[in-house]
Design a protein around this motif. Structure first.
Motif, PDB file in Angstrom:
ATOM      1  N   TRP A  91       0.824  -1.213   0.000  1.00  0.00           N
ATOM      2  CA  TRP A  91       0.000   0.000   0.000  1.00  0.00           C
ATOM      3  C   TRP A  91       0.854   1.257   0.000  1.00  0.00           C
ATOM      4  O   TRP A  91       1.909   1.310   0.629  1.00  0.00           O
ATOM      5  N   HIS A  92       0.375   2.274  -0.723  1.00  0.00           N
ATOM      6  CA  HIS A  92       1.022   3.591  -0.750  1.00  0.00           C
ATOM      7  C   HIS A  92      -0.059   4.655  -0.722  1.00  0.00           C
ATOM      8  O   HIS A  92      -0.931   4.683  -1.595  1.00  0.00           O
ATOM      9  N   ARG A 133       6.365   6.630   2.202  1.00  0.00           N
ATOM     10  CA  ARG A 133       6.102   5.560   3.171  1.00  0.00           C
ATOM     11  C   ARG A 133       5.205   4.516   2.514  1.00  0.00           C
ATOM     12  O   ARG A 133       4.225   4.852   1.857  1.00  0.00           O
ATOM     13  N   TYR A 134       5.557   3.259   2.716  1.00  0.00           N
ATOM     14  CA  TYR A 134       4.794   2.134   2.160  1.00  0.00           C
ATOM     15  C   TYR A 134       4.474   1.151   3.281  1.00  0.00           C
ATOM     16  O   TYR A 134       5.238   1.018   4.250  1.00  0.00           O
ATOM     17  N   ILE A 135       3.369   0.442   3.133  1.00  0.00           N
ATOM     18  CA  ILE A 135       2.981  -0.584   4.103  1.00  0.00           C
ATOM     19  C   ILE A 135       2.681  -1.865   3.340  1.00  0.00           C
ATOM     20  O   ILE A 135       1.994  -1.842   2.317  1.00  0.00           O
ATOM     21  N   SER A 137       1.934  -6.337   3.770  1.00  0.00           N
ATOM     22  CA  SER A 137       1.634  -7.497   4.610  1.00  0.00           C
ATOM     23  C   SER A 137       1.645  -8.752   3.754  1.00  0.00           C
ATOM     24  O   SER A 137       1.302  -8.706   2.569  1.00  0.00           O
ATOM     25  N   THR A 168       9.823  -0.987   9.741  1.00  0.00           N
ATOM     26  CA  THR A 168       9.240  -1.121  11.073  1.00  0.00           C
ATOM     27  C   THR A 168       8.212  -2.240  11.035  1.00  0.00           C
ATOM     28  O   THR A 168       7.339  -2.255  10.156  1.00  0.00           O
ATOM     29  N   LYS A 170       5.140  -4.355  12.793  1.00  0.00           N
ATOM     30  CA  LYS A 170       4.075  -4.295  13.789  1.00  0.00           C
ATOM     31  C   LYS A 170       3.328  -5.624  13.803  1.00  0.00           C
ATOM     32  O   LYS A 170       2.791  -6.044  12.776  1.00  0.00           O
ATOM     33  N   LYS A 204       2.191  -6.146   9.921  1.00  0.00           N
ATOM     34  CA  LYS A 204       2.318  -5.047   8.964  1.00  0.00           C
ATOM     35  C   LYS A 204       3.736  -4.513   9.014  1.00  0.00           C
ATOM     36  O   LYS A 204       4.287  -4.272  10.081  1.00  0.00           O
ATOM     37  N   THR A 206       6.169  -1.436   7.707  1.00  0.00           N
ATOM     38  CA  THR A 206       6.184  -0.083   7.158  1.00  0.00           C
ATOM     39  C   THR A 206       7.584   0.258   6.686  1.00  0.00           C
ATOM     40  O   THR A 206       8.559   0.087   7.425  1.00  0.00           O
ATOM     41  N   THR A 208       9.804   3.342   5.465  1.00  0.00           N
ATOM     42  CA  THR A 208       9.860   4.799   5.476  1.00  0.00           C
ATOM     43  C   THR A 208      11.215   5.267   4.964  1.00  0.00           C
ATOM     44  O   THR A 208      12.254   4.772   5.412  1.00  0.00           O
TER      45      THR A 208
END
Length: 210
Positions: A91-92, A133-135, A137, A168, A170, A204, A206, A208
């Protein structure tokens, strides 16, 4: 049929409700792949648990790592992973980033009594790194397979980007009732699709970058 070769974790692609939840485990690592100042994908390293690996390694027998046998097994495993959109989401700015349909490289090997799948998860289009920043999973929606990063040390930034980018991790903490429900599912059960059980346990990551 591939399901005959590997009736463990990867067979969930053909029979997602056949086993308990979670029934198999994949220990993952990910490394950022880039070109110039853009992210082009992630290099994935998936280590399957010994029980999941057993039938796969049995079919490989004593074949040499670069033999036709291993290449055929790798192609079958990768085809199943592709059938599930790499088990991944990226995701972005709240929008899904698409993946390319075919990985530029993939390889199946063994590490002791465990099968290991290495591949590049390619983004459909390169994405900028500077100030972004991207996420992402990686998970099995049915929670048939527990796909996890052991710690932040399982996430790698190339040395040339180490001063600019960070990962990072989570890990969610589902409430006790949800954990009990997941563990209660036996071989004949499957969670409702709209429950999206695996997502509720999904880590998740992240990314950055400055």
């Amino acid at each position: 049929m591939f399901v005959k070769l590997v009736p463990g974790a990867l067979a969930l692609l053909l029979m997602p409700s056949a086993w308990s939840h979670p029934h198999s485990f994949i220990d993952m690592q990910a490394t950022l792949v880039h070109k110039d100042d853009q992210i082009t994908g992630l290099k994935m390293h998936w280590v399957m648990d010994e029980i999941t690996s057993a039938d796969l390694l049995y079919d490989a027998g004593d074949a040499k790592p670069d033999s036709v046998v291993w290449k055929k097994l790798a192609a079958e495993v990768m085809a199943n992973v592709l059938g599930q959109h790499y088990f991944s989401e990226f995701w972005h700015q709240g929008k899904a980033v698409k993946f390319d349909n075919l990985p530029p490289e993939y390889h199946l090997s063994k590490q002791g009594h465990k099968a290991v799948l290495d591949f590049i998860l390619p983004l459909g289009e390169p994405q900028p790194l500077a100030g972004q920043r991207y996420i992402f999973s990686t998970f099995d929606p049915s929670y048939f397979v527990d796909m996890y990063y052991d710690s932040d040390k399982s996430l790698h930034i190339p040395a040339e980007l180490a001063q600019r980018c960070t990962f990072t991790l989570k890990t969610p903490k589902p409430d006790s009732s949800l954990q009990a429900y997941a563990l209660s599912l036996d071989k004949a059960d499957a969670p409702p699709e709209d429950m999206d059980l695996g997502r509720q346990f999904a880590q998740k990551v992240t990314l950055t970058c400055q």
